[in-house]
Design a protein around this motif. Structure first.
Motif, mmCIF file in Angstrom:
data_model
loop_
_atom_site.group_PDB
_atom_site.id
_atom_site.type_symbol
_atom_site.label_atom_id
_atom_site.label_comp_id
_atom_site.label_asym_id
_atom_site.label_seq_id
_atom_site.Cartn_x
_atom_site.Cartn_y
_atom_site.Cartn_z
ATOM 1 N N THR A 1 0.845 -1.210 0.000
ATOM 2 C CA THR A 1 0.000 0.000 0.000
ATOM 3 C C THR A 1 0.878 1.257 0.000
ATOM 4 O O THR A 1 2.088 1.193 0.283
ATOM 5 N N ASN B 1 9.652 0.240 5.719
ATOM 6 C CA ASN B 1 8.562 1.178 5.431
ATOM 7 C C ASN B 1 7.317 0.892 6.257
ATOM 8 O O ASN B 1 6.530 1.797 6.539
ATOM 9 N N THR C 1 -1.957 9.226 1.692
ATOM 10 C CA THR C 1 -2.195 7.814 1.404
ATOM 11 C C THR C 1 -3.423 7.432 2.228
ATOM 12 O O THR C 1 -3.711 8.088 3.237
ATOM 13 N N LYS D 1 10.267 6.113 15.687
ATOM 14 C CA LYS D 1 11.006 6.543 14.490
ATOM 15 C C LYS D 1 12.381 7.099 14.898
ATOM 16 O O LYS D 1 13.378 6.872 14.213
ATOM 17 N N PHE E 1 2.402 12.995 2.340
ATOM 18 C CA PHE E 1 2.114 12.352 1.054
ATOM 19 C C PHE E 1 0.803 11.607 1.277
ATOM 20 O O PHE E 1 0.813 10.527 1.876
ATOM 21 N N ARG F 1 0.512 -7.691 6.543
ATOM 22 C CA ARG F 1 -0.314 -8.690 7.237
ATOM 23 C C ARG F 1 -1.548 -9.093 6.444
ATOM 24 O O ARG F 1 -2.180 -10.085 6.742
ATOM 25 N N ARG F 2 -1.929 -8.285 5.460
ATOM 26 C CA ARG F 2 -3.144 -8.589 4.694
ATOM 27 C C ARG F 2 -2.751 -9.233 3.365
ATOM 28 O O ARG F 2 -2.356 -8.557 2.422
HETATM 29 P P1 NAP Z 1 0.166 2.774 4.877
HETATM 30 O O1 NAP Z 1 -0.306 2.649 3.469
HETATM 31 O O2 NAP Z 1 -0.800 2.567 5.974
HETATM 32 O O3 NAP Z 1 1.424 1.812 5.033
HETATM 33 C C1 NAP Z 1 1.740 1.071 6.166
HETATM 34 C C2 NAP Z 1 2.040 -0.338 5.718
HETATM 35 O O4 NAP Z 1 2.660 -1.056 6.792
HETATM 36 C C3 NAP Z 1 0.808 -1.137 5.298
HETATM 37 O O5 NAP Z 1 1.031 -1.732 4.041
HETATM 38 C C4 NAP Z 1 0.673 -2.192 6.385
HETATM 39 O O6 NAP Z 1 0.145 -3.394 5.853
HETATM 40 C C5 NAP Z 1 2.129 -2.353 6.816
HETATM 41 N N1 NAP Z 1 2.238 -2.893 8.172
HETATM 42 C C6 NAP Z 1 1.737 -2.358 9.316
HETATM 43 N N2 NAP Z 1 1.987 -3.158 10.349
HETATM 44 C C7 NAP Z 1 2.674 -4.223 9.867
HETATM 45 C C8 NAP Z 1 3.200 -5.395 10.465
HETATM 46 N N3 NAP Z 1 3.064 -5.633 11.764
HETATM 47 N N4 NAP Z 1 3.852 -6.288 9.668
HETATM 48 C C9 NAP Z 1 3.986 -6.051 8.340
HETATM 49 N N5 NAP Z 1 3.511 -4.961 7.732
HETATM 50 C C10 NAP Z 1 2.847 -4.051 8.483
HETATM 51 O O7 NAP Z 1 0.778 4.233 5.119
HETATM 52 P P2 NAP Z 1 1.864 5.108 4.296
HETATM 53 O O8 NAP Z 1 1.409 6.503 4.397
HETATM 54 O O9 NAP Z 1 2.145 4.517 2.970
HETATM 55 O O10 NAP Z 1 3.162 4.950 5.213
HETATM 56 C C11 NAP Z 1 4.329 4.274 4.809
HETATM 57 C C12 NAP Z 1 5.520 4.736 5.612
HETATM 58 O O11 NAP Z 1 5.766 6.117 5.371
HETATM 59 C C13 NAP Z 1 5.359 4.588 7.117
HETATM 60 O O12 NAP Z 1 6.600 4.232 7.686
HETATM 61 C C14 NAP Z 1 4.994 5.987 7.542
HETATM 62 O O13 NAP Z 1 5.308 6.235 8.884
HETATM 63 C C15 NAP Z 1 5.866 6.786 6.607
HETATM 64 N N6 NAP Z 1 5.447 8.161 6.427
HETATM 65 C C16 NAP Z 1 4.327 8.437 5.709
HETATM 66 C C17 NAP Z 1 3.989 9.749 5.490
HETATM 67 C C18 NAP Z 1 2.787 10.112 4.674
HETATM 68 O O14 NAP Z 1 2.491 11.295 4.568
HETATM 69 N N7 NAP Z 1 2.100 9.174 4.047
HETATM 70 C C19 NAP Z 1 4.769 10.766 6.042
HETATM 71 C C20 NAP Z 1 5.886 10.437 6.781
HETATM 72 C C21 NAP Z 1 6.238 9.126 6.955
HETATM 73 P P3 NAP Z 1 -0.802 -4.395 6.726
HETATM 74 O O15 NAP Z 1 -1.773 -3.546 7.475
HETATM 75 O O16 NAP Z 1 -1.409 -5.277 5.680
HETATM 76 O O17 NAP Z 1 0.132 -5.150 7.616
#
Ligand code: NAP
Ligand code: HXC
Length: 305
Positions: A28, A103, A204, A173, A202, A50-51
């Motif tokens: 994702t 990630n 999402t 973090k 970003f 996990r999904r």
């Molecule tokens: P996201 O789509 O919710 O991504 C999180 C991913 O982590 C999901 O695919 C989730 O999949 C997986 N995940 C969570 N727990 C897990 C576990 N126990 N084992 C394996 N996989 C796991 O959110 P995103 O915005 O793309 O975020 C991605 C990264 O960017 C994160 O580290 C976030 O902190 C960082 N970030 C994002 C932003 C932003 O603006 N989007 C800004 C700063 C930093 P499952 O639920 O299927 O496990």
């Protein structure tokens, strides 16, 4: 849906041929778009989460759009034994990884005084412990085999100035930033290097539902007001994807132990965090929590591991 075309990438076709990259949470959001860029440039890509269904769909979507090989591996990174099993599967599928992107994450906004121990652990067990155990399992194999590798951790600028209302995430973090700095030195001699990307906003689905629950419902995941950002906008997925490819590629090998923000200078301008939520009322916090927990329950129902 696949996100990128070759016009979005600043690199030549085939740049990542022979590279073998694992992206945790690669089914994702930001993980998926980094997977897509690596795939388009010729890498073999492994994605975990996990999904199982979400991973399968993402792998199919990316391969339908671009060809190549994306391998979905259901794995909960909170479980060290499951991580070891995943690494065995990957190594058996063609040898050592050349790159790892930490990630996967969990996060939600909450007043810190409202957190239960389970609430803290829900985040720390993914971000702090999970990212470390994934890194350790790959690192032990790289060192034993004398293989070089690049580890990129997706963190936030909160590692520099804190994260009010997202304290378990900011703490976790920051710990991973310390891991990167420490191992950059400890494992640099093995050719295993560590850098961090610190994205600003970003949009999402996963992030918006948990960090902007009310706006997310109104705008479908978008952001209404970016006036606090010097560039006046959110980040574009392709901008992040190009930075990740650069740090993963062997030609950036002398870049080690660095943290690079990609946020339009938001954190210099005003922190980039959730300080503005200090004015929220009890009712606003209650509504936010209910919206976040509805998302959590919906996602939990899809988990296969
Ligand atoms: P996201 O789509 O919710 O991504 C999180 C991913 O982590 C999901 O695919 C989730 O999949 C997986 N995940 C969570 N727990 C897990 C576990 N126990 N084992 C394996 N996989 C796991 O959110 P995103 O915005 O793309 O975020 C991605 C990264 O960017 C994160 O580290 C976030 O902190 C960082 N970030 C994002 C932003 C932003 O603006 N989007 C800004 C700063 C930093 P499952 O639920 O299927 O496990
Ligand atoms: C207070 C909350 C809460 C909330 C959950 N909890 N949501 N507490 N406020 N809004 C508490 C629950 O009450 C429970 O404690 C505990 O947390 C565990 O809840 P579960 O739903 O059982 O957790 P679990 O199923 O393990 O799910 C983990 C999760 C979930 C972290 C809560 O959100 C998740 O799986 N997220 C993955 C995706 C994600 O979060 N993506 C966003 C990344 S974006 P009690 O004591 O009641 O039992 C990101 C951006 C950063 O990091 C930077 C932006 C600029």
């Amino acid at each position: 849906m696949a996100e990128l075309s070759m016009d979005d990438l600043m690199f030549k076709p085939g740049l990542m041929t022979g590279e073998r990259i694992l992206i945790t949470g690669g089914g994702t959001g930001l993980g998926k778009v980094m997977a897509e860029a690596c795939l388009m440039l010729g890498a073999t890509v492994y994605i975990c989460g996990r999904r199982g269904g979400v991973l399968e769909e993402a792998a199919k979507d990316l391969m339908d759009a671009h060809g190549g090989k994306v391998v979905p591996i259901p794995c909960d990174i909170r479980v060290p034994e499951a991580i070891a099993e995943m690494m065995d599967t990957i190594w058996a599928d063609g040898g050592a990884l050349t790159g790892l992107v930490n990630n996967a994450a969990g996060n939600f906004i909450s007043r810190t005084e409202d957190l239960s121990p389970r609430g803290f652990d829900a985040i720390a067990n993914i971000v702090f412990r999970g990212s470390f155990f994934v890194t350790l399992e790959a690192g032990k194999r790289w060192i034993a085999e004398g293989k070089p590798a690049s580890v990129v951790s997706i963190l936030t600028t909160w590692i520099w100035n804190g994260g009010p209302f997202t304290v378990p995430s900011a703490m976790s973090k920051a710990a991973i930033a310390t891991m990167s700095q420490s191992l950059a030195v400890e494992w640099g001699g093995h050719g295993v290097r560590f850098n961090n990307i610190l994205p600003g906003p970003f949009p999402t689905e996963g992030m918006s539902a948990r960090l902007n629950p009310s706006q997310s419902q109104e705008t479908g995941g978008g952001y209404r007001d970016m006036s606090g950002n010097p560039m006046g906008r959110v980040g574009e997925m392709r901008e992040l994807a190009n930075l990740a490819v650069y740090l993963l590629h062997p030609l950036s090998a002398y870049v080690n132990g660095q943290s690079i923000a990609i946020d339009g200078a938001s954190w210099q301008a005003g922190g980039g965090g959730f300080a503005r939520l200090r004015s929220w009322t009890d009712d606003q916090w209650k509504a936010a929590r209910e919206a976040i927990q509805a998302t959590n329950a919906k996602d939990r129902a899809k988990r296969t591991v």
